[in-house]
Design a protein around this motif. Structure first.
Motif, PDB file in Angstrom:
ATOM      1  N   GLN A 271       0.678  -1.513   0.285  1.00 27.22           N
ATOM      2  CA  GLN A 271      -0.472   0.401  -0.158  1.00 27.22           C
ATOM      3  C   GLN A 271       1.009   1.416   0.181  1.00 27.22           C
ATOM      4  O   GLN A 271       1.535   0.938   1.008  1.00 27.22           O
ATOM      5  CB  GLN A 271      -1.065  -0.030   1.217  1.00 27.22           C
TER       6      GLN A 271
ATOM      7  N   ASP B 170       2.146   4.978   1.426  1.00 27.39           N
ATOM      8  CA  ASP B 170       2.055   5.760   2.556  1.00 27.39           C
ATOM      9  C   ASP B 170       0.786   6.614   2.081  1.00 27.39           C
ATOM     10  O   ASP B 170      -0.116   7.241   1.573  1.00 27.39           O
ATOM     11  CB  ASP B 170       2.995   6.301   2.702  1.00 27.39           C
ATOM     12  N   ASP B 171       0.369   7.251   3.360  1.00 22.12           N
ATOM     13  CA  ASP B 171      -0.033   8.813   3.694  1.00 22.12           C
ATOM     14  C   ASP B 171      -0.016   9.555   2.462  1.00 22.12           C
ATOM     15  O   ASP B 171      -0.737  10.734   2.523  1.00 22.12           O
ATOM     16  CB  ASP B 171      -0.063   9.445   5.221  1.00 22.12           C
ATOM     17  N   ASN B 172       1.253  10.599   1.971  1.00 23.45           N
ATOM     18  CA  ASN B 172       1.394  10.851   1.176  1.00 23.45           C
ATOM     19  C   ASN B 172       1.158  10.387   0.021  1.00 23.45           C
ATOM     20  O   ASN B 172       2.444  10.933  -1.508  1.00 23.45           O
ATOM     21  CB  ASN B 172       2.765  11.053   1.049  1.00 23.45           C
ATOM     22  N   ASN B 173       0.509   8.973  -0.458  1.00 24.53           N
ATOM     23  CA  ASN B 173       0.864   8.264  -1.648  1.00 24.53           C
ATOM     24  C   ASN B 173       1.703   8.146  -1.874  1.00 24.53           C
ATOM     25  O   ASN B 173       2.200   7.929  -3.565  1.00 24.53           O
ATOM     26  CB  ASN B 173      -0.571   8.878  -2.639  1.00 24.53           C
TER      27      ASN B 173
ATOM     28  N   GLN C  26      11.098   7.828   6.354  1.00 24.45           N
ATOM     29  CA  GLN C  26       9.311   7.172   6.817  1.00 24.45           C
ATOM     30  C   GLN C  26       8.955   7.047   6.131  1.00 24.45           C
ATOM     31  O   GLN C  26       8.556   5.120   6.070  1.00 24.45           O
ATOM     32  CB  GLN C  26       8.777   8.404   7.178  1.00 24.45           C
ATOM     33  N   SER C  27       8.772   6.806   4.430  1.00 19.63           N
ATOM     34  CA  SER C  27       7.693   6.365   3.706  1.00 19.63           C
ATOM     35  C   SER C  27       8.386   4.356   4.000  1.00 19.63           C
ATOM     36  O   SER C  27       7.563   3.309   3.441  1.00 19.63           O
ATOM     37  CB  SER C  27       8.243   7.130   2.704  1.00 19.63           C
TER      38      SER C  27
END
Length: 132
Positions: free
Chosen positions: A42, A44-47, A106-107
């Protein structure tokens, strides 16, 4: 599975030991195009799969250890046949360590697999793929 590939290159010199290598037993050079493909199930929160800038930078740093060097003289590789296949595994190992150390941000913590491909020409390439 989502994938992101970044590309760098390195130029090396080396020689091989063993009759199987014929004229490549003599010192010769090679230029490798190196692709690093990061995979995760998937975004991450930033695509993102991974930060492209950091991935490119860290791959360049990993390759910098070998670029413009005679691999026969490298302390970690001395006495080894540094074939394209072998070097794909070494680059994988170094980049996997960088991911685990947090050098890709982080990603990269969500990266599940890494695929390293070294291409010396349009005729042949070698890759190493592993789960992280």
């Amino acid at each position: 599975m989502y994938r992101l590939t970044v590309r760098q290159h390195m130029m090396i010199a080396h020689s091989f030991t063993g009759e199987a290598f014929g004229p490549a037993q003599a010192l010769h050079g090679a230029t490798y195009v190196v692709d690093a493909t990061f995979e995760r199930p998937q975004l991450d929160d930033n695509n993102l799969v991974v930060d492209i800038g950091l991935a490119t930078q860290v791959l360049g740093e990993v390759l910098g250890e070998f670029n413009m060097r005679n691999l026969d003289e490298h302390p970690d590789l001395k006495g080894r046949n540094t074939t394209t296949e072998f070097m794909a595994g070494i680059v994988f190992q170094r980049l996997a360590e960088a991911i685990k150390a947090g050098r890709l941000g982080q990603s990269a913590h969500g990266v599940a697999a890494l695929d390293i491909t070294l291409s010396e020409s349009h005729i042949a390439w070698a890759s190493y793929r592993g789960e992280l």
